[in-house]
Design a protein around this motif. Structure first.
Motif, PDB file in Angstrom:
ATOM      1  N   ASP A 122       0.846  -1.188   0.000  1.00 15.65           N
ATOM      2  CA  ASP A 122       0.000   0.000   0.000  1.00 15.65           C
ATOM      3  C   ASP A 122       0.885   1.243   0.000  1.00 15.65           C
ATOM      4  O   ASP A 122       2.113   1.156  -0.120  1.00 15.65           O
ATOM      5  N   ALA A 123       0.293   2.409   0.120  1.00 18.12           N
ATOM      6  CA  ALA A 123       1.039   3.672   0.026  1.00 18.12           C
ATOM      7  C   ALA A 123       2.061   3.831   1.138  1.00 18.12           C
ATOM      8  O   ALA A 123       2.983   4.649   1.022  1.00 18.12           O
ATOM      9  N   ASN A 124       1.930   3.055   2.216  1.00 16.42           N
ATOM     10  CA  ASN A 124       2.854   3.165   3.338  1.00 16.42           C
ATOM     11  C   ASN A 124       3.883   2.035   3.356  1.00 16.42           C
ATOM     12  O   ASN A 124       4.563   1.831   4.373  1.00 16.42           O
ATOM     13  N   SER A 125       4.001   1.298   2.241  1.00 10.64           N
ATOM     14  CA  SER A 125       4.892   0.139   2.200  1.00 10.64           C
ATOM     15  C   SER A 125       5.730   0.154   0.936  1.00 10.64           C
ATOM     16  O   SER A 125       5.439   0.880  -0.022  1.00 10.64           O
ATOM     17  N   ARG A 126       6.778  -0.646   0.928  1.00 10.63           N
ATOM     18  CA  ARG A 126       7.536  -0.930  -0.282  1.00 10.63           C
ATOM     19  C   ARG A 126       7.909  -2.409  -0.298  1.00 10.63           C
ATOM     20  O   ARG A 126       8.255  -2.989   0.722  1.00 10.63           O
ATOM     21  N   VAL A 127       7.829  -2.999  -1.477  1.00 10.24           N
ATOM     22  CA  VAL A 127       8.257  -4.377  -1.658  1.00 10.24           C
ATOM     23  C   VAL A 127       9.758  -4.379  -1.885  1.00 10.24           C
ATOM     24  O   VAL A 127      10.272  -3.638  -2.738  1.00 10.24           O
ATOM     25  N   LEU A 135      14.101 -15.365  -9.888  1.00 12.92           N
ATOM     26  CA  LEU A 135      13.515 -15.675 -11.185  1.00 12.92           C
ATOM     27  C   LEU A 135      12.010 -15.460 -11.125  1.00 12.92           C
ATOM     28  O   LEU A 135      11.348 -15.896 -10.171  1.00 12.92           O
ATOM     29  N   THR A 136      11.468 -14.812 -12.150  1.00 12.79           N
ATOM     30  CA  THR A 136      10.038 -14.522 -12.143  1.00 12.79           C
ATOM     31  C   THR A 136       9.512 -14.363 -13.561  1.00 12.79           C
ATOM     32  O   THR A 136      10.268 -14.074 -14.491  1.00 12.79           O
ATOM     33  N   GLY A 137       8.207 -14.555 -13.689  1.00  8.48           N
ATOM     34  CA  GLY A 137       7.501 -14.195 -14.902  1.00  8.48           C
ATOM     35  C   GLY A 137       6.884 -12.827 -14.746  1.00  8.48           C
ATOM     36  O   GLY A 137       7.340 -12.006 -13.936  1.00  8.48           O
ATOM     37  N   ALA A 138       5.824 -12.546 -15.518  1.00  8.72           N
ATOM     38  CA  ALA A 138       5.219 -11.216 -15.550  1.00  8.72           C
ATOM     39  C   ALA A 138       4.636 -10.828 -14.195  1.00  8.72           C
ATOM     40  O   ALA A 138       3.986 -11.635 -13.515  1.00  8.72           O
ATOM     41  N   LEU A 139       4.858  -9.571 -13.804  1.00 13.59           N
ATOM     42  CA  LEU A 139       4.361  -8.995 -12.557  1.00 13.59           C
ATOM     43  C   LEU A 139       3.555  -7.744 -12.865  1.00 13.59           C
ATOM     44  O   LEU A 139       3.806  -7.060 -13.857  1.00 13.59           O
ATOM     45  N   THR A 140       2.607  -7.426 -11.988  1.00 12.21           N
ATOM     46  CA  THR A 140       1.767  -6.247 -12.163  1.00 12.21           C
ATOM     47  C   THR A 140       1.846  -5.370 -10.917  1.00 12.21           C
ATOM     48  O   THR A 140       1.772  -5.874  -9.785  1.00 12.21           O
ATOM     49  N   MET A 141       2.003  -4.045 -11.139  1.00 15.51           N
ATOM     50  CA  MET A 141       2.005  -3.090 -10.042  1.00 15.51           C
ATOM     51  C   MET A 141       0.761  -2.210 -10.128  1.00 15.51           C
ATOM     52  O   MET A 141       0.355  -1.797 -11.215  1.00 15.51           O
ATOM     53  N   HIS A 142       0.180  -1.923  -8.965  1.00 12.50           N
ATOM     54  CA  HIS A 142      -1.030  -1.106  -8.911  1.00 12.50           C
ATOM     55  C   HIS A 142      -0.697   0.296  -8.397  1.00 12.50           C
ATOM     56  O   HIS A 142       0.454   0.593  -8.065  1.00 12.50           O
ATOM     57  N   SER A 143      -1.688   1.154  -8.321  1.00 12.60           N
ATOM     58  CA  SER A 143      -1.495   2.513  -7.817  1.00 12.60           C
ATOM     59  C   SER A 143      -0.930   2.484  -6.397  1.00 12.60           C
ATOM     60  O   SER A 143      -1.236   1.591  -5.595  1.00 12.60           O
ATOM     61  N   ASP A 144      -0.103   3.485  -6.085  1.00  9.33           N
ATOM     62  CA  ASP A 144       0.465   3.666  -4.746  1.00  9.33           C
ATOM     63  C   ASP A 144       1.255   2.440  -4.290  1.00  9.33           C
ATOM     64  O   ASP A 144       1.184   2.021  -3.140  1.00  9.33           O
ATOM     65  N   SER A 145       2.048   1.884  -5.223  1.00 10.64           N
ATOM     66  CA  SER A 145       2.909   0.752  -4.859  1.00 10.64           C
ATOM     67  C   SER A 145       4.355   1.084  -5.193  1.00 10.64           C
ATOM     68  O   SER A 145       4.634   1.928  -6.039  1.00 10.64           O
ATOM     69  N   GLU A 146       5.263   0.391  -4.519  1.00 11.35           N
ATOM     70  CA  GLU A 146       6.685   0.648  -4.706  1.00 11.35           C
ATOM     71  C   GLU A 146       7.446  -0.668  -4.686  1.00 11.35           C
ATOM     72  O   GLU A 146       7.186  -1.541  -3.855  1.00 11.35           O
ATOM     73  N   VAL A 200       3.536   5.230  -8.782  1.00 19.68           N
ATOM     74  CA  VAL A 200       4.266   3.963  -8.784  1.00 19.68           C
ATOM     75  C   VAL A 200       5.760   4.264  -8.789  1.00 19.68           C
ATOM     76  O   VAL A 200       6.226   5.098  -9.587  1.00 19.68           O
ATOM     77  N   THR A 201       6.511   3.597  -7.926  1.00 16.00           N
ATOM     78  CA  THR A 201       7.957   3.793  -7.838  1.00 16.00           C
ATOM     79  C   THR A 201       8.670   2.454  -8.002  1.00 16.00           C
ATOM     80  O   THR A 201       8.299   1.461  -7.358  1.00 16.00           O
ATOM     81  N   ASN A 263       2.513   9.725 -12.866  1.00 21.25           N
ATOM     82  CA  ASN A 263       3.439   9.833 -11.739  1.00 21.25           C
ATOM     83  C   ASN A 263       4.124   8.490 -11.466  1.00 21.25           C
ATOM     84  O   ASN A 263       3.840   7.810 -10.475  1.00 21.25           O
ATOM     85  N   VAL A 264       5.044   8.148 -12.364  1.00 20.65           N
ATOM     86  CA  VAL A 264       5.830   6.909 -12.238  1.00 20.65           C
ATOM     87  C   VAL A 264       7.299   7.292 -12.208  1.00 20.65           C
ATOM     88  O   VAL A 264       7.770   8.052 -13.062  1.00 20.65           O
ATOM     89  N   THR A 265       8.030   6.783 -11.233  1.00 22.30           N
ATOM     90  CA  THR A 265       9.455   7.058 -11.089  1.00 22.30           C
ATOM     91  C   THR A 265      10.243   5.760 -11.138  1.00 22.30           C
ATOM     92  O   THR A 265       9.885   4.784 -10.466  1.00 22.30           O
ATOM     93  N   ILE A 266      11.320   5.755 -11.937  1.00 25.54           N
ATOM     94  CA  ILE A 266      12.212   4.601 -12.055  1.00 25.54           C
ATOM     95  C   ILE A 266      13.627   5.116 -11.855  1.00 25.54           C
ATOM     96  O   ILE A 266      14.072   5.994 -12.594  1.00 25.54           O
ATOM     97  N   SER A 267      14.348   4.594 -10.852  1.00 28.93           N
ATOM     98  CA  SER A 267      15.653   5.183 -10.553  1.00 28.93           C
ATOM     99  C   SER A 267      16.612   4.175  -9.946  1.00 28.93           C
ATOM    100  O   SER A 267      16.213   3.204  -9.296  1.00 28.93           O
ATOM    101  N   GLY A 268      17.907   4.430 -10.191  1.00 32.86           N
ATOM    102  CA  GLY A 268      18.991   3.754  -9.500  1.00 32.86           C
ATOM    103  C   GLY A 268      19.381   2.390 -10.016  1.00 32.86           C
ATOM    104  O   GLY A 268      20.400   1.838  -9.591  1.00 32.86           O
ATOM    105  N   LEU A 269      18.623   1.814 -10.921  1.00 35.03           N
ATOM    106  CA  LEU A 269      18.741   0.404 -11.273  1.00 35.03           C
ATOM    107  C   LEU A 269      19.552   0.155 -12.534  1.00 35.03           C
ATOM    108  O   LEU A 269      19.709   1.040 -13.370  1.00 35.03           O
ATOM    109  N   THR A 270      20.014  -1.066 -12.670  1.00 36.61           N
ATOM    110  CA  THR A 270      20.473  -1.586 -13.966  1.00 36.61           C
ATOM    111  C   THR A 270      19.277  -2.279 -14.607  1.00 36.61           C
ATOM    112  O   THR A 270      18.658  -3.158 -13.999  1.00 36.61           O
TER     113      THR A 270
END
Length: 523
Positions: A122-127, A135-146, A200-201, A263-270
């Motif tokens: 939720d808006a107060n958490s980050r995964v 290893l993973t297949g397709a993932l989905t992110m919803h509003s107010d997730s990180e 989404v972050t 409002n989507v931010t992507i940062s710091g990653l390879t």
């Protein structure tokens, strides 16, 4: 999370603030930006961004940016000022902990476990993805997730196309179609809808990598078998395509696909090794990407960062080693792109560089229009094509109001092309107008894709459309140096162009390009 105040922008987390701003018209290569933080000067930089770390959560800070020249000192009037507040501290959802129990051994498929963690965010958490290869297949992110991938951690896409089913509606090469899902999916595409996913972050110091060439080939082979009768019936048409993989290759997913999101931010990653493009933003708004490394050498269509009929996009402080365009700015393909009529607007690209790839492209899918693009402090000297604006006569639409300053480029090319020209034509030929290149070094050399060799090429090519009124028009080249390097060229070619201004343009070529040899002509 994106915040803005009086023309100053920020990517804000609970413990950091990255400020960024447009290069002012009065800036010079000697300009220094002095940043005041809650009063006193706290940093200075020659870039148009700065990051402050180790801040307290849920705390407001006042910033101002002052412009000076190197070696000057004094009490300067602020050029920009703003107040930004860090986010409240967030709860970490570690994917390796119960009830998720993901395993980072590079072998265990963790799709269900990681998706459950994302669903619980939720808006107060980050995964949080910790050290290890998950290893993973397709993932989905919803509003107010990180989603945060820590240093030493890798979110690794599977190489099995089945892990990206069911297919979803998306857009590829300018046409809406069904494709396999991407590794990370944000939003659901609908060109008649507004923004349905927000805030989404995706961040961290780790890696998010796709299935790469193995997934690419597996996807194409499956699709070729599925539509083999259709392909056999259109053999003549296929002969006009880029290669035999063009049509079956259009169902590949991306690394991260963002659609109808704000409002989507992507940062710091390879980021990289998608089966096709890496980051695509469709019908979206306010996208910030910074401090990332992109890698996709060996992937056909391995673009890095592709805005597509989207608005207010920032890309900065990033490095590219890509199998195709570093950046490709798009807005749909004739005639669908004309009918959807959603342009890409307000794009800012700065403090980026490339060691491989095609460079920065606008088009060729630009039927919905592209305008207000500003690029500065970018080094794409080691690219195949440099800065590239292109479209076919069928496209319709426009590209206008593009400014490039203080950059080093392999070449500048603004031209009509013939490839990727299938489908019915749009209502008219494109309009290309109002391009400005200032304080730019153009090497006039082509870094070969396959052989890695360097060859001289036309430094500046301006070739518009033959139809009257559709010439390239209003082009300014000011304080531009051409050639001056080994295997470089100072050649300028123009056709179907109007109102081209050249001020203080110097040709310092060391090699002469043989007549008729221009690797850009076919691109």
């Amino acid at each position: 999370m994106f915040q803005s105040c009086n023309g100053l922008y920020a990517d804000v987390s609970d413990t950091s603030i990255t400020l960024f701003w447009d290069q002012p018209d009065e800036a010079t290569p000697e300009s220094i930006y002095r940043i005041r933080f809650d009063g006193p000067e706290a940093a200075k930089t020659d870039r148009t961004h700065v990051t402050f770390l180790d801040l307290e959560p849920d705390t407001s800070h006042d910033f101002s940016v002052c412009l000076s020249e190197e070696g000057e000192y004094g009490d300067y009037e602020p050029m920009l000022s703003g107040t930004f507040r860090t986010l409240p501290a967030k709860r970490a959802i570690d994917v390796t902990q119960a009830p998720y129990n993901a395993v980072g051994d590079g072998k265990t498929l963790n799709t269900a476990a990681i998706q459950r963690a994302l669903d619980d965010c939720d808006a107060n958490s980050r995964v949080v993805v910790p050290k290890g290869t998950f290893l993973t297949g397709a993932l989905t992110m919803h509003s107010d997730s990180e989603l945060t991938v820590l240093f030493g951690g890798t979110l690794q896409g599977s190489t099995d196309p089945a892990d990206y089913e069911p297919r979803v509606r998306t857009r590829f090469e300018g046409v809406e179609t069904e494709c396999y899902r991407s590794l990370i999916n944000v939003g659901r595409m609908d060109h008649d809808a507004s923004y349905t996913t927000r805030n989404v972050t995706i961040s961290g110091e780790g890696s998010i990598l796709g299935g790469g060439p193995e997934l690419m080939h597996a996807t194409i082979d499956l699709e070729r078998e599925r539509i083999k009768d259709q392909l056999a019936a259109m053999a003549d048409y296929i002969a006009t395509c880029e290669n035999e993989n063009t049509i079956p290759g259009r169902v590949r997913g991306r690394l991260i696909n963002v659609a109808n999101a704000q409002n989507v931010t992507i940062s710091g990653l390879t980021l990289g090794q998608a089966p096709s493009w890496n980051l695509q933003f469709i019908y979206s708004d306010t996208i910030v990407t910074h401090n990332c490394a992109f890698t996709s050498v060996g992937v056909w269509n391995g673009d890095g960062w592709d805005p597509d009929s989207s608005t207010n996009l920032w890309l900065f402080d990033s490095r590219f080693d890509t199998g195709d365009d570093m950046v490709a700015i798009k807005s749909g393909k004739n005639p669908e792109g004309n009918a959807v009529n959603r342009p890409t607007r307000h794009v800012r690209i700065f403090d980026c560089s490339a060691t491989h790839g095609h460079g920065i492209a606008i088009g060729s899918e630009m039927s919905g229009g592209v305008e207000d693009v500003k690029v500065w402090d970018v080094d794409i000297a080691k690219s195949c094509y440099g800065f590239h604006i292109k479209g076919t006569p069928k496209r319709g639409g426009y590209v206008r109001n593009v400014t490039v300053r203080d950059c080093e480029l392999a070449a500048i090319t603004i031209h009509a092309v013939e490839y990727n020209d299938d489908g019915e034509p749009g209502p008219d030929q494109p309009v290309f107008e109002n391009f400005r290149f200032e304080r730019v070094k153009v090497l006039g050399r082509h870094w070969g894709e396959g052989d890695g060799e360097v060859h001289p090429t036309t430094a500046v090519l301006v070739r518009g459309f033959a139809k009257p009124g559709h010439e390239v028009r209003d082009v300014v080249l000011r304080d531009v140096t051409l050639g001056g390097v080994k295997d470089g060229s100072g050649l300028v070619e123009m056709a179907y162009a109007r109102n081209v201004t050249m001020e203080n343009v110097s040709s310092l070529a060391t090699d002469t390009l043989p007549a008729g040899e221009n690797p850009l002509q076919g691109r």
